[in-house]
Design an enzyme around this catalytic site. Sequence first.
Site, PDB file in Angstrom:
ATOM      1  N   CYS A   2       4.622   0.337  -9.450  1.00 37.96           N
ATOM      2  CA  CYS A   2       4.908  -0.188 -10.771  1.00 37.96           C
ATOM      3  C   CYS A   2       3.976   0.424 -11.804  1.00 37.96           C
ATOM      4  CB  CYS A   2       4.712  -1.703 -10.770  1.00 37.96           C
ATOM      5  SG  CYS A   2       3.013  -2.152 -10.422  1.00 37.96           S
ATOM      6  N   ARG A  49       8.003  -3.604 -12.770  1.00 36.11           N
ATOM      7  CA  ARG A  49       8.168  -3.577 -11.315  1.00 36.11           C
ATOM      8  C   ARG A  49       9.197  -2.566 -10.840  1.00 36.11           C
ATOM      9  NH1 ARG A  49      10.221  -8.207  -6.945  1.00 36.11           N
ATOM     10  NH2 ARG A  49       9.303  -7.153  -5.127  1.00 36.11           N
ATOM     11  N   LEU A  50       8.800  -1.778  -9.842  1.00 37.04           N
ATOM     12  CA  LEU A  50       9.722  -1.002  -9.025  1.00 37.04           C
ATOM     13  C   LEU A  50       9.737  -1.700  -7.674  1.00 37.04           C
ATOM     14  CD1 LEU A  50      11.524   1.472  -8.479  1.00 37.04           C
ATOM     15  CD2 LEU A  50       9.466   2.733  -7.839  1.00 37.04           C
ATOM     16  N   ILE A  52      10.023  -2.571  -4.006  1.00 38.35           N
ATOM     17  CA  ILE A  52      10.025  -1.811  -2.761  1.00 38.35           C
ATOM     18  C   ILE A  52      10.025  -2.752  -1.556  1.00 38.35           C
ATOM     19  CG2 ILE A  52       8.768  -0.128  -1.349  1.00 38.35           C
ATOM     20  CD1 ILE A  52       9.842   1.128  -3.870  1.00 38.35           C
ATOM     21  N   GLY A  75       1.160  -0.185  -6.315  1.00 41.00           N
ATOM     22  CA  GLY A  75       0.938   0.504  -5.053  1.00 41.00           C
ATOM     23  C   GLY A  75       1.528  -0.234  -3.876  1.00 41.00           C
ATOM     24  N   SER A 363       5.233  12.447   1.582  1.00 36.19           N
ATOM     25  CA  SER A 363       4.851  13.833   1.302  1.00 36.19           C
ATOM     26  C   SER A 363       3.779  14.301   2.284  1.00 36.19           C
ATOM     27  CB  SER A 363       4.318  13.958  -0.134  1.00 36.19           C
ATOM     28  OG  SER A 363       2.987  13.460  -0.218  1.00 36.19           O
ATOM     29  N   GLY A 364       3.509  15.608   2.267  1.00 38.30           N
ATOM     30  CA  GLY A 364       2.479  16.186   3.136  1.00 38.30           C
ATOM     31  C   GLY A 364       1.159  16.407   2.432  1.00 38.30           C
TER      32      GLY A 364
END
Length: 616
Positions: A2, A49-50, A52, A75, A363-364
């Site tokens: 967020c 807010r996203l 998840i 996070g 991701s790496g």
Amino acid sequence: MCGIYGTTIRYKKQEIETKLNRISFRGPDKMGVSQLESNDNLVTLGHNRLAIIDLDPRSNQPFTYSDNIHIVFNGEIYNYIDLKKSLGSKGYSFNTTSDTEVMCAAYMEYGEKCVDYFNGMFAFVIYDEKNQLLFGARDRMGKKPFYYYVNGRDFEFASQISAIQLFNKKLSISQKSINNYLSWGTIPDPDTIFNEVKKLKAGYSFVYDLNSGSYNQKPYWDLDYKGTNLYDGSYEDAKNELESILSDAVKIRLFADVPVGIFLSGGVDSSLVAAMATKATNEKVKTFSVKFDTKGFDESAYAQKVAQHLQTDHHVIECNYNEGLDLISNLSEYYDEPFADSSAVPSLLLSKHTKKHVTVALSGDGGDESFLGYHRYNWMNYIQKAYSIPDFARNILVNCLNNVPYYKSKVIANVLNNKNINDAYLGMMVNTKNHLLVNTPDLSDLEERKYLYHENKNIYERISDFDLKTYLNWDINTKVDRASMAFSLETRAPLLDYRVVEFSRSIPTDFKFNKSNQKRILKDILYKHVPKDFFDRPKSGFTMPFKVWFRNELKDYVLSELSDEGLKTIPGIKIPEVKTTIHEHMDGTANKYPTIWALLVLKQWLSKNAVGLEIK
């Protein structure tokens, strides 16, 4: 995931909402605002807010626990289920399935030490109403951003600096930060482009006392840069232990109540993450890569090959020139302050199109810094030999290289023309002799020098530590967070799990870098899942073809933006020297596209943000 915001300043409600709307792309699912007044102190908390985990509105923020604990959090806490069980056994009850509620209970149980129990990426602030204080922290590796402004009883914080910038009439632009930006390519923590706004450093927590207006911060975690925690097992033991840690790091990052995918470049790190993800789930893993149509820049075939072997649902995103140009023109909207890593553009493109399929992407990131993967680490092998010869002999070598009519020879000469190998590496990472600036950066107060100049470790371990605390934090994490959140996409990096980083610091150097075999231990784990011959090629970076574009498609754009009049808008530069640099690139004498790109980005930011502000 967020955008968080909070303040003790008595802004109008409409102003608060405008600030949150400015960064609403970080969390488009729900905007929340709470104004809490107690003991004559007003605290306003805001959140975009996203969703998840626990998509139910009961987990919307600002979130209140036990009546007097209020939180805004950006996070994910990956170990929250285990932590929840532990806290439940201590008598705490929970009404949601979110990690946010668990964080509040952990604060009530452990106080400021709660951060020691969190494995995740986070930036959060808890308003402890009973004790009239704000407690906050940023994750160990600096994955999530945290900006703050403090001026006595006025305190303001946000996920992005633009939310603080709005309606704050006390800000001025920092000439020091402009100089640092043109030398580092980014603005080192804790500074920002504004003198009055700071970044909380990675691995730090803070307490702000509402009654006294005092702000105090301290580190709660650091790298073992003194080399005191050394691994004493065999290489095979280390490989098996690391594989176990990596497997769990990937597994816990796959958990979400929304679709999850993988950024797959076809390199060692992202391929390893993808391979372990396919082992950790029975579902078909979605993978994503970028394709460029410029010769020498397209690596998508390698990603396709790995994807076919792992049998993933693979998506190739073509980097369209016009679409990339559109993102360039709006770069300052997403990055808020000048940021010169040109791979921000393909990162934005990758995020934009990945979001059409998933809400979370692994991701790496982090493999090169922890396991000695960058080309420059191999270069240090040769540079170290040059520094083993007497000074007079090295000076002769420098003079010879300077007389060779090749640009790269002069670059090498510049690196070798330092007092010692530590200074040489510092000079590689930051342009300490930037001839384009009126005043070069002063690095005497750079706290991160301690990681590079500590003599308990060899040069490879020291530069690895230095990069983890500087380049990874200030550049890579900033690039990925802003690019992904610009399109409401959450990114997770298993190789930045602090357990992986701590383990990498403990094992011998030759487990990671042996006879020019870089990332040795990661590769050997990867080759158990993907054929070794897939990776028998030179390492490549995630770059845009600006070197070519600036001489062709974008030449008129560059010359127009960086004309005499355009350059006059950039404070602190030597215009004749800058013009010479641009000319050298255009006629093919040297590759100066990073400098040109940095100037273009800075000019764009200044034109949109510097009007009416003092530069000092």
